[in-house]
Design a protein around this motif. Structure first.
Motif, PDB file in Angstrom:
ATOM      1  N   ALA A 454       0.813  -1.219   0.000  1.00 41.39           N
ATOM      2  CA  ALA A 454       0.000   0.000   0.000  1.00 41.39           C
ATOM      3  C   ALA A 454       0.847   1.269   0.000  1.00 41.39           C
ATOM      4  CB  ALA A 454      -0.930  -0.005   1.212  1.00 41.39           C
ATOM      5  N   LEU A 455       1.889   1.302   0.837  1.00 41.47           N
ATOM      6  CA  LEU A 455       2.640   2.542   1.028  1.00 41.47           C
ATOM      7  C   LEU A 455       3.743   2.749  -0.003  1.00 41.47           C
ATOM      8  CD1 LEU A 455       2.947   2.482   4.927  1.00 41.47           C
ATOM      9  CD2 LEU A 455       1.236   3.640   3.515  1.00 41.47           C
ATOM     10  N   VAL A 456       4.156   1.697  -0.676  1.00 45.12           N
ATOM     11  CA  VAL A 456       5.232   1.837  -1.665  1.00 45.12           C
ATOM     12  C   VAL A 456       4.705   1.601  -3.070  1.00 45.12           C
ATOM     13  CG1 VAL A 456       7.490   0.997  -2.415  1.00 45.12           C
ATOM     14  CG2 VAL A 456       6.972   1.152   0.021  1.00 45.12           C
ATOM     15  N   ILE A 457       4.138   0.408  -3.307  1.00 43.80           N
ATOM     16  CA  ILE A 457       3.745   0.047  -4.680  1.00 43.80           C
ATOM     17  C   ILE A 457       2.511   0.826  -5.115  1.00 43.80           C
ATOM     18  CG2 ILE A 457       3.003  -1.853  -6.167  1.00 43.80           C
ATOM     19  CD1 ILE A 457       4.677  -3.709  -4.455  1.00 43.80           C
ATOM     20  N   THR A 458       1.453   0.820  -4.279  1.00 45.84           N
ATOM     21  CA  THR A 458       0.253   1.567  -4.656  1.00 45.84           C
ATOM     22  C   THR A 458       0.570   3.046  -4.847  1.00 45.84           C
ATOM     23  OG1 THR A 458      -1.177   0.029  -3.468  1.00 45.84           O
ATOM     24  CG2 THR A 458      -2.088   2.189  -3.968  1.00 45.84           C
ATOM     25  N   ARG A 459       1.382   3.600  -3.960  1.00 44.62           N
ATOM     26  CA  ARG A 459       1.694   5.025  -4.082  1.00 44.62           C
ATOM     27  C   ARG A 459       2.510   5.317  -5.330  1.00 44.62           C
ATOM     28  NH1 ARG A 459       3.499   9.353   0.557  1.00 44.62           N
ATOM     29  NH2 ARG A 459       3.266  11.171  -0.799  1.00 44.62           N
ATOM     30  N   ALA A 460       3.477   4.439  -5.653  1.00 47.67           N
ATOM     31  CA  ALA A 460       4.269   4.653  -6.859  1.00 47.67           C
ATOM     32  C   ALA A 460       3.388   4.609  -8.101  1.00 47.67           C
ATOM     33  CB  ALA A 460       5.366   3.597  -6.949  1.00 47.67           C
TER      34      ALA A 460
END
Length: 811
Positions: A454-460
């Motif tokens: 959520a915090l790395v892949i979704t945001r990227a």
């Protein structure tokens, strides 16, 4: 943004590489096989400490290696336990015949024959080597008493004191045996060989260490003084109070000289299997201390294969349904969240195989469940982004700025909620055992992987998408340019939920009373893991009448056994105690009813001491879970909010237990895993609401606490509904297509998720308001002394919130 994108790409690429190149380590409940837990025991001359257990482990490892089993696993657990996993072994008697013979291996001179009534009869043992029943089947005999020495200890004491020992030989003839002259620790190697040219056939060659060579020569030299055919010319090899071989010294050996050179041959009418087993037992050496089988599990390969297939099917269908729901609600960002969920699956799987974790059946279910829970972080971010977009000024109203604010504002709730779930996973790992511990490992890895997703892949992915010119021109496609149907309806109605808080609390109290009544009236059906005993599940191609099966089981000696139908053509038999030989007779009886040979798909044997320990561990895990959750929440949210969340958690756990009591479902290790997951989920929901309360109090310290809580509750309802729908899609699929072995697990979680969703809104929040209204402190406001609102009048808690449009959003 580029750094985040590169980091996400690196994580996914590394996870793909590990997932493709490293094979998964499946537990025995998925690949089939037998697991035996052995516990070392003290003797008058040796203490079963960690050092003795390590030496015992090495002896057992040599014995198991000689069985020729592919990839056996032997590990020490604690100071006195050894876990033996034998993949592919479906009949535990094969392993128990070797592992169960646990006493000192000794070589005795034969003094002569003895009258039949002079035999030192050993305590009756089942094939696991555990002292068996001396009375009725299923009832523990006197040999179960810890203060009574085992026969092996009696034999050892006889050897040390110089007393004679009378035991039957291989053919049942009683022999008088003198004190042991050497033990198995002085055996260097024993090997089964064949020599057809000299007509020896199969024989066993034995080599002794340097210290044992002279002793063997003395022992055989003394025996050679007796005439051929005289019993005194024999040497008895005794293991676990049984004479496993009593060969006669060759006539060519001279009296007083014996067999020199430290090597000898044991000949006889052996076939390959008999010679190999004798060599295995002699070569195994002496155990430093005796061991007892306290737990045994056998799982057929078809059950594991069916569980993997059913779980994979549930994961695919459940993930597809969850993905469709998320895309329908959040459009473009929802589609990106689905891609991140797929990456989450790869990351968590790679973490499992990379760390060498064993994937068990509950762990597989936890892996599927974590997919639904992984949606929660995305939903939190997207709902906060919607709020930021709706309240932003015209100049700052862009999807990109709203999304950045959503990630920033949702971070504390994501961190707190996931930490509470990690606490539950850690407790499973620390206090549970076997497959349930595997579930804790899987759940913990899943939580960490969901945060990365959520915090790395979704945001990227989201940052790249909202930066495109086409998306900036059409913000509606992002899914965050409107507040959603649920929030729109709530904003329009602006319900005063906290004004009815006592009604909600009364409803929760009634639910707890009904659950308690179920526990008191129906009682709890504890599984063999907590009560001790044996549970065997049989599969037949056609259904077998349960009443006839119950009569058949009673006829073979188990009138009090619990016989139930567990599926189409499946029967489970549960009793307080049953040896392997008795289990074979039960299987034959059921096979006669079915007109075919039955397949044993599951077999669990738990000793009384192990069952008591598991019960104690379960209670400790639950107590520590409550204490740890309360401590963490009290630190993060102050005592009243933490206490309210814990009360809601106890409320949810009690209702799940009560529901299983009313339904007559078993309370076993898998249920414990589900219950602790419900605890984590319940606190997770409450944390999200209280995190919003904390933020609103900081921004509006003058607002009455009841109104603040009501506003926070209204704002978080969309997140609660959407997250619950994501989890329910997975759980419903798991219950419907996940197979019989996962049905009760999914049912417990379905009840827990539904009740947890209710209690976070209508138990935890109203209780916090009620406690605050009675003068208890809730939180510290910035720059204040921590008492703002502590003395809020009771009527202020009923003050209605504003009914103007947008009142449910932060100003």
């Amino acid at each position: 943004m580029r750094v985040r994108a590169l980091l996400a790409l690196a994580i996914v690429a590394l996870s793909l590489y590990i997932a493709v190149t490293v094979p998964a380590r499946l537990g025995l409940d998925l690949r089939g096989g037998t697991q035996i837990v052995l516990e070392t025991r003290d003797t008058p001359t040796a203490t079963a400490d960690s050092e003795a257990t390590d030496r015992t482990l090495e002896v057992l490892r040599r014995r198991v290696d000689a069985l020729g089993i592919t990839e056996p696993t032997l590990t020490r657990s604690g100071d006195q336990r050894i876990i033996v996993e034998l993949p592919g072994v479906q009949d535990p008697r094969e392993a128990a015949d070797v592992l169960g013979r646990t006493a000192q291996l000794a070589f005795h001179p034969v003094l002569g024959e003895a009258p039949p009534d002079a035999v030192d009869r050993p305590a009756k043992k089942d094939e696991t080597g555990k002292p068996g029943e001396s009375g009725k089947p299923g009832e523990p005999g006197a040999s179960d008493r810890p203060d009574e020495p085992s026969k092996a200890e009696q034999a050892d004491e006889a050897g040390r004191s110089g007393r004679e020992l009378v035991l039957p030989d291989e053919e049942g003839r009683p022999l008088r045996l003198g004190p042991s002259s050497l033990n198995g620790g002085e055996v260097a190697e024993a090997e089964a060989r064949i020599e057809p040219q000299q007509g020896l056939g199969w024989f066993v060659s034995v080599d002794f260490h340097k210290g044992g060579k002279g002793k063997w020569a003395d022992l055989t030299g003394e025996a050679a003084c007796a005439a051929p055919g005289d019993p005194a010319r024999r040497v008895a090899i005794v293991l676990d109070d049984e004479v496993i071989s009593s060969p006669q010294v060759d006539p060519g050996v001279q009296c007083g000289k014996g067999i020199a050179g430290g090597s000898t041959q044991i000949t006889g009418d052996f076939d390959r299997k008999e010679a190999r087993e004798l060599a295995l037992l002699v070569n195994g050496g002496a155990l430093p201390v005796p061991v007892e089988a306290v737990e045994q599990r056998t799982v057929g390969p078809t059950l594991g294969a069916a569980a993997i297939e059913a779980s994979a099917r549930a994961a695919i269908i459940g993930t597809a349904l969850t993905g469709l729901f998320i895309m329908a609600v959040y459009r473009l960002l929802g589609g990106l969240a689905v891609i991140a969920l797929a990456c989450y699956g790869v990351i968590s799987y790679a973490a499992l195989v990379g760390l060498g974790a064993t994937l068990t059946l509950p762990g597989l279910a936890g892996f599927v469940l974590a997919i639904g829970m992984a949606v929660d972080a995305n939903v939190l971010v997207f709902e906060r982004a919607r709020e930021e977009y709706a309240t932003a000024t015209r100049q700052r109203k862009t999807p990109r700025s709203a999304l950045a604010a959503g990630f920033r504002e949702a971070f504390s709730a994501i961190a707190d909620s996931n930490i509470t779930t990690l606490i539950a996973a850690a407790l499973l790992f620390l206090f549970a055992s076997g497959p349930v511990r595997g579930f804790g490992v899987t759940l913990g890895i899943g939580v960490l992987a969901s945060m990365v997703s959520a915090l790395v892949i979704t945001r990227a992915l989201a940052d790249l998408a909202v930066a495109r010119r086409a998306v900036r021109r059409r913000p509606g496609v992002t899914g965050i340019a409107h507040i959603g149907a649920v929030r729109t309806r709530l904003t329009r109605r602006d319900p005063d939920l906290m004004g009815r808080r006592r009604r909600w609390l009364a409803g929760s109290a009634v639910a707890m009373v009904l659950a308690t009544a179920g526990i008191l009236v129906r009682g709890l059906d504890f599984g063999v893991e907590f009560t001790g005993g044996r549970l065997v599940e049989y599969a037949t191609t056609k259904p077998v009448d349960v009443d006839r099966a119950r009569d058949a089981v009673a006829d073979v000696g188990f009138p009090r056994a619990v016989v139930q139908a567990s599926g189409d053509g499946e029967l489970t038999v549960r009793t307080g105690g049953m040896s392997n030989a008795e289990e074979a007779r039960v299987g034959e009886a059921i096979g006669d009813l079915a007109g075919e040979k039955v397949e044993k798909v599951r077999d669990e044997l738990i000793g009384p001491s192990m069952g008591e320990e598991l019960r104690r561990g379960a209670l400790i895990a639950l107590a520590v879970a409550v204490g740890a959750q309360l401590l963490y929440l009290a630190i993060r949210f102050r005592f009243v909010l933490g206490f309210s969340a814990v009360v809601a958690m106890v409320h949810d756990a009690l209702i799940v237990v009560g529901a299983f009591a009313w339904l007559g479902k078993p309370i076993d290790g898998v249920f414990l895993a589900a219950l602790l997951t419900v605890i984590g989920y319940s606190v997770n929901d409450s944390v999200v609401i209280f995190d919003r309360v904390r933020q609103l109090q900081a921004s509006h310290p003058e607002q009455p606490y009841a109104r603040t809580t009501n506003t926070a509750l209204v704002q978080t309802v969309p997140r609660t509904v959407n997250t619950g729908m994501g989890a329910l899609c997975i759980l419903a699929t798991l219950a419907l297509v996940g197979g019989d072995s996962l049905t009760d697990f999914a049912l417990a979680l379905l009840i827990g998720v539904a009740v947890g969703t209710y209690s976070s809104m209508f138990t935890a929040a109203p209780l916090a308001v009620e406690l605050q209204a009675r003068g208890l402190s809730t939180s510290r406001t910035p720059g204040g002394d921590g008492n703002t609102g502590d003395r809020e009048p009771a009527d202020a808690a009923k003050a209605p919130t504003s009914h103007r449009p947008g009142a449910g959003l932060p100003r």
